[in-house]
Design a protein around this motif. Structure first.
Motif, PDB file in Angstrom:
ATOM      1  N   LEU A 215      -5.746  -2.455  -6.580  1.00 22.21           N
ATOM      2  CA  LEU A 215      -7.029  -1.984  -5.526  1.00 22.21           C
ATOM      3  C   LEU A 215      -6.801  -0.682  -5.116  1.00 22.21           C
ATOM      4  N   LYS A 216      -5.626  -0.146  -4.762  1.00 21.32           N
ATOM      5  CA  LYS A 216      -5.115   1.084  -4.328  1.00 21.32           C
ATOM      6  C   LYS A 216      -5.614   2.046  -5.248  1.00 21.32           C
ATOM      7  N   GLU A 217      -5.350   1.761  -6.679  1.00 19.82           N
ATOM      8  CA  GLU A 217      -5.752   2.785  -7.569  1.00 19.82           C
ATOM      9  C   GLU A 217      -7.407   2.885  -7.700  1.00 19.82           C
ATOM     10  N   TYR A 218      -7.988   1.720  -7.531  1.00 22.96           N
ATOM     11  CA  TYR A 218      -9.426   1.724  -7.577  1.00 22.96           C
ATOM     12  C   TYR A 218     -10.088   2.720  -6.434  1.00 22.96           C
ATOM     13  N   TRP A 219      -9.660   1.858  -5.054  1.00 25.21           N
ATOM     14  CA  TRP A 219     -10.424   2.420  -3.912  1.00 25.21           C
ATOM     15  C   TRP A 219      -9.873   3.882  -3.612  1.00 25.21           C
ATOM     16  N   PHE A 220      -8.755   4.414  -3.891  1.00 20.75           N
ATOM     17  CA  PHE A 220      -8.225   5.477  -3.704  1.00 20.75           C
ATOM     18  C   PHE A 220      -7.944   6.620  -4.869  1.00 20.75           C
ATOM     19  N   GLY A 221      -8.144   6.088  -5.870  1.00 22.03           N
ATOM     20  CA  GLY A 221      -8.195   6.896  -7.149  1.00 22.03           C
ATOM     21  C   GLY A 221      -9.585   7.179  -8.007  1.00 22.03           C
TER      22      GLY A 221
ATOM     23  N   SER B  38     -16.088  -6.169  -2.501  1.00 18.76           N
ATOM     24  CA  SER B  38     -14.934  -6.654  -3.394  1.00 18.76           C
ATOM     25  C   SER B  38     -14.457  -7.864  -2.609  1.00 18.76           C
ATOM     26  N   TYR B  39     -13.885  -8.734  -3.434  1.00 16.95           N
ATOM     27  CA  TYR B  39     -13.600 -10.066  -3.183  1.00 16.95           C
ATOM     28  C   TYR B  39     -11.961 -10.374  -4.013  1.00 16.95           C
ATOM     29  N   VAL B  40     -10.983 -10.256  -3.508  1.00 15.31           N
ATOM     30  CA  VAL B  40      -9.474 -10.391  -4.042  1.00 15.31           C
ATOM     31  C   VAL B  40      -8.868 -11.518  -3.577  1.00 15.31           C
ATOM     32  N   ALA B  41      -8.625 -12.292  -4.583  1.00 15.49           N
ATOM     33  CA  ALA B  41      -7.644 -13.701  -4.001  1.00 15.49           C
ATOM     34  C   ALA B  41      -6.136 -13.114  -3.795  1.00 15.49           C
ATOM     35  N   LYS B  42      -5.430 -13.391  -2.880  1.00 18.13           N
ATOM     36  CA  LYS B  42      -4.172 -12.976  -2.698  1.00 18.13           C
ATOM     37  C   LYS B  42      -3.281 -13.860  -3.663  1.00 18.13           C
ATOM     38  N   PRO B  43      -2.443 -13.252  -4.636  1.00 16.70           N
ATOM     39  CA  PRO B  43      -1.499 -13.758  -5.421  1.00 16.70           C
ATOM     40  C   PRO B  43      -0.394 -14.624  -4.372  1.00 16.70           C
ATOM     41  N   VAL B  44      -0.018 -15.769  -4.769  1.00 14.86           N
ATOM     42  CA  VAL B  44       1.234 -16.252  -4.037  1.00 14.86           C
ATOM     43  C   VAL B  44       2.475 -15.666  -4.230  1.00 14.86           C
ATOM     44  N   GLU B  45       2.780 -15.210  -5.343  1.00 17.91           N
ATOM     45  CA  GLU B  45       3.862 -14.463  -5.931  1.00 17.91           C
ATOM     46  C   GLU B  45       3.829 -13.172  -5.634  1.00 17.91           C
ATOM     47  N   MET B  46       5.139 -12.738  -4.897  1.00 16.62           N
ATOM     48  CA  MET B  46       5.103 -11.421  -4.305  1.00 16.62           C
ATOM     49  C   MET B  46       4.747 -10.064  -5.384  1.00 16.62           C
ATOM     50  N   ASP B  47       5.528 -10.362  -6.468  1.00 23.27           N
ATOM     51  CA  ASP B  47       5.521  -9.535  -7.635  1.00 23.27           C
ATOM     52  C   ASP B  47       3.716  -9.295  -7.974  1.00 23.27           C
ATOM     53  N   GLU B  48       3.078 -10.361  -7.954  1.00 26.11           N
ATOM     54  CA  GLU B  48       1.628 -10.392  -8.194  1.00 26.11           C
ATOM     55  C   GLU B  48       0.900  -9.788  -7.410  1.00 26.11           C
ATOM     56  N   PHE B  49       1.546 -10.300  -6.194  1.00 23.80           N
ATOM     57  CA  PHE B  49       0.580  -9.452  -4.949  1.00 23.80           C
ATOM     58  C   PHE B  49       0.815  -8.075  -4.897  1.00 23.80           C
ATOM     59  N   ILE B  50       1.961  -7.441  -4.940  1.00 24.28           N
ATOM     60  CA  ILE B  50       2.030  -6.222  -4.884  1.00 24.28           C
ATOM     61  C   ILE B  50       1.408  -5.485  -6.235  1.00 24.28           C
ATOM     62  N   LEU B  51       1.325  -5.972  -7.322  1.00 27.28           N
ATOM     63  CA  LEU B  51       0.505  -5.852  -8.472  1.00 27.28           C
ATOM     64  C   LEU B  51      -1.153  -5.569  -7.890  1.00 27.28           C
ATOM     65  N   ALA B  52      -1.526  -6.790  -7.474  1.00 25.56           N
ATOM     66  CA  ALA B  52      -2.775  -6.662  -6.953  1.00 25.56           C
ATOM     67  C   ALA B  52      -3.163  -5.747  -5.860  1.00 25.56           C
ATOM     68  N   ILE B  53      -2.285  -5.472  -5.115  1.00 21.51           N
ATOM     69  CA  ILE B  53      -2.528  -4.165  -4.261  1.00 21.51           C
ATOM     70  C   ILE B  53      -2.448  -2.927  -4.797  1.00 21.51           C
ATOM     71  N   LYS B  54      -1.676  -2.723  -5.719  1.00 23.03           N
ATOM     72  CA  LYS B  54      -1.565  -1.600  -6.462  1.00 23.03           C
ATOM     73  C   LYS B  54      -2.790  -1.270  -7.370  1.00 23.03           C
TER      74      LYS B  54
ATOM     75  N   LEU C 178       0.827  -1.227  -0.143  1.00 19.59           N
ATOM     76  CA  LEU C 178       0.076   0.050   0.030  1.00 19.59           C
ATOM     77  C   LEU C 178       0.790   1.390   0.138  1.00 19.59           C
ATOM     78  N   LYS C 179       1.790   1.321   0.859  1.00 20.30           N
ATOM     79  CA  LYS C 179       2.697   2.399   1.076  1.00 20.30           C
ATOM     80  C   LYS C 179       3.731   2.468  -0.120  1.00 20.30           C
ATOM     81  N   ARG C 180       3.789   1.527  -1.082  1.00 13.51           N
ATOM     82  CA  ARG C 180       5.209   1.224  -1.980  1.00 13.51           C
ATOM     83  C   ARG C 180       5.597   2.665  -2.745  1.00 13.51           C
ATOM     84  N   ASP C 181       4.665   3.164  -3.254  1.00 10.40           N
ATOM     85  CA  ASP C 181       4.897   4.282  -4.057  1.00 10.40           C
ATOM     86  C   ASP C 181       5.188   5.679  -3.393  1.00 10.40           C
ATOM     87  N   GLY C 182       4.849   5.904  -1.957  1.00  7.42           N
ATOM     88  CA  GLY C 182       4.779   6.896  -1.329  1.00  7.42           C
ATOM     89  C   GLY C 182       3.719   7.861  -1.217  1.00  7.42           C
TER      90      GLY C 182
END
Length: 155
Positions: A137-143, A119-135, A27-31
């Motif tokens: 999610l953040k773009e939608y809910w906060f953008g 909303s229902y989001v399945a957590k991806p197992v791979e970290m890169d995919e997880f970070i993309l999913a949260i990105k 969530l905090k990745r890009d500041g």
């Protein structure tokens, strides 16, 4: 552009320290996210936080969240029951709840939407995919989406 503010607290309900830390980092990745993030590590703890009772009786330390990110599989009171209680309580039902879980089970997905999940989001197992999913999610809910402002009183 992601619009964030301290007026829009985030509550993460997650029993796994690793999953909480990964979600918070993503969530905090890009500041751009300055929203305060609160954590409850059990369903019971989450309901106390949301209802400002027990250790969360001070609304300044337990503000009403603007959005909830919640795991389903927790010991004790699980996410399914917490979701049902949130969406059946007049004081809480307008808070968007995003189920963020490892389950892809069609029964869980259907049950969560029937209980009022936004909303229902399945957590991806791979970290890169997880970070993309949260990105995303953040773009939608906060953008794109307009969230209700959190409150410190007057639930």
């Amino acid at each position: 552009m992601i619009k964030t503010s301290a007026d829009y607290p985030i509550l993460i309900i997650e029993d796994s320290d690793d999953d909480f830390e990964a979600t918070e980092r993503a969530l905090k990745r890009d500041g751009a996210l300055i929203n305060p993030i609160y954590r409850c590590d059990s369903g019971e703890d989450a309901l106390d936080f949301l209802l400002q009772q027990g250790p969360y009786s001070d609304p300044l330390t337990a503000p009403r969240p603007s959005i909830i990110l919640m795991d389903l599989n927790m010991p004790g009171l699980d996410g399914r029951e917490v979701l049902a209680r949130i969406k059946s309580d007049e004081r809480l039902l307008d808070i968007p709840v995003v189920v963020l879980t490892t389950s892809n089970d069609s029964f869980d997905i259907k049950a969560c939407y029937q209980a009022g999940a936004n909303s229902y989001v399945a957590k991806p197992v791979e970290m890169d995919e997880f970070i993309l999913a949260i990105k995303r999610l953040k773009e939608y809910w906060f953008g794109i989406s307009i969230l209700p402002k959190g409150k410190t009183d007057g639930r």
